[in-house]
Design an enzyme around this catalytic site. Structure first.
Site: not given
Length: 339
Positions: A16, A19
């Site tokens: 994650d 990102h």
């Protein structure tokens, strides 16, 4: 779950977190962070492109290295931690699953929008037959009712998932909603099926929501060291570990070591502070997919339209993960209306 049972904390900072880094984490950074987490006792570490296996594309962003290169570099260095990989049907394929298995990935998490579990059947079935820890990952869970979440979770279990996640991709959910949905999953699914929760910190509720999930029966909780992730980041793991220690909930993670990893390794990697600013707060307030944040900021710079206005409109339109291409189209249309 019983409070004396160990909760499995799962780090997202190397997936994650991609990102927030525009998928530009180096191999050396990946190894440095993962080996330190391994030493601190983190049991599961996710390593892939931010949008999962096969995510490298013009639409989602090209990474500094391929999934295969990242996994090949990290997995042999692990002493106790296992490595997971995310897969979104339509982006990742069965061939990607086979590659991940061959490289030593132990957990595959098959992610769909919270009302589209049926598209996960092929991938969950295949991962299960490969003998992998197979997780169904229901994204944007705030957009579906309790009954719908339970219905979709049952589908994933029927395909072969041994764990199902209620995923707050937008950081929109409040603790009461988390408790309601996790409790419903725990009460409905067989006791052999683990329940997980994945939160984002866009309303600064990542830790509170994770605690609510644990108290309602979740055994697996996602977070990121220093919160490195999309939007205002994921639940900051070092904070969650401290809270769990206070509550005498076992995680098996060394608090001081994970605090040091946050301060000495992850924060220096950040391109900008991971915090609740006006745009990430808008994500949580409007219920917008957290990885849309940098796309909206880029559209703001290109078209002169407030990222906040773009995000609010995306929320009104009910956009979901995978619709990143709509952001530039929307910003262009909005800019023309302003002229």
């Amino acid at each position: 779950m019983k409070m004396n049972e160990k909760v499995i904390l799962h780090d997202m900072s190397l997936r994650d977190g991609m990102h927030a880094k525009q998928h530009q984490i180096s191999i050396n950074q990946m190894i440095s962070a993962a080996t330190a987490m391994d030493e601190a006792g983190i049991p599961l570490i996710e390593v892939t492109h931010g949008d999962g296996l096969g995510g490298a594309s013009l639409n989602y962003g090209f990474p500094a290295h391929s999934d295969e290169e990242y996994l090949s570099a990290v997995i042999p260095k692990m002493k106790q931690a296992k490595v997971s990989a995310l897969l979104l049907p339509g982006i990742g394929t069965v061939d990607h699953l086979n590659m991940a298995k061959d490289l030593g990935v132990s957990t595959i998490r098959v992610a769909t929008h919270c009302t589209e579990a049926d598209i996960s059947q092929q991938h969950i079935d295949h991962a299960s037959k490969l003998g992998l820890d197979t997780v169904g990952f229901l994204m944007m869970a705030h957009m579906a009712s309790v009954d719908k979440i339970v219905e979709q979770a049952k589908l994933m279990v029927s395909y072969g998932a041994n764990c199902v996640y209620c995923t707050d991709s937008a950081g929109y959910m409040l603790p009461d909603e988390v408790s309601l949905k996790i409790s419903a999953l725990r009460d409905t699914l067989p006791s052999s099926i683990d329940i997980g929760f994945h939160g984002h910190h866009n309303l600064a509720l990542g830790v509170a929501n994770s605690v609510a999930a644990i108290q309602s029966g979740a055994r697996r909780i996602d977070g990121s060291v220093a919160g490195l992730g999309a939007g205002a980041g994921n639940t900051p793991l070092e904070v969650l570990v401290a809270v769990m220690n206070r509550m005498e909930i076992q995680s098996g993670i060394d608090l001081y070591k994970i605090m040091d990893i946050a301060e000495d390794i992850i924060v220096p990697m950040m391109d900008q502070p991971i915090r609740v600013d006006r745009d990430s707060l808008t994500l949580g307030y409007a219920g917008v997919y957290s990885s849309f944040l940098l796309f909206a900021k880029r559209a703001e710079a290109k078209y002169g339209i407030s990222a906040r206005d773009v995000l609010v409109e995306l929320g009104k339109r009910g956009t979901v993960g995978g619709q990143e291409d709509m952001i530039e189209d929307l910003a262009l249309s909005m800019s023309k209306l302003c002229k």
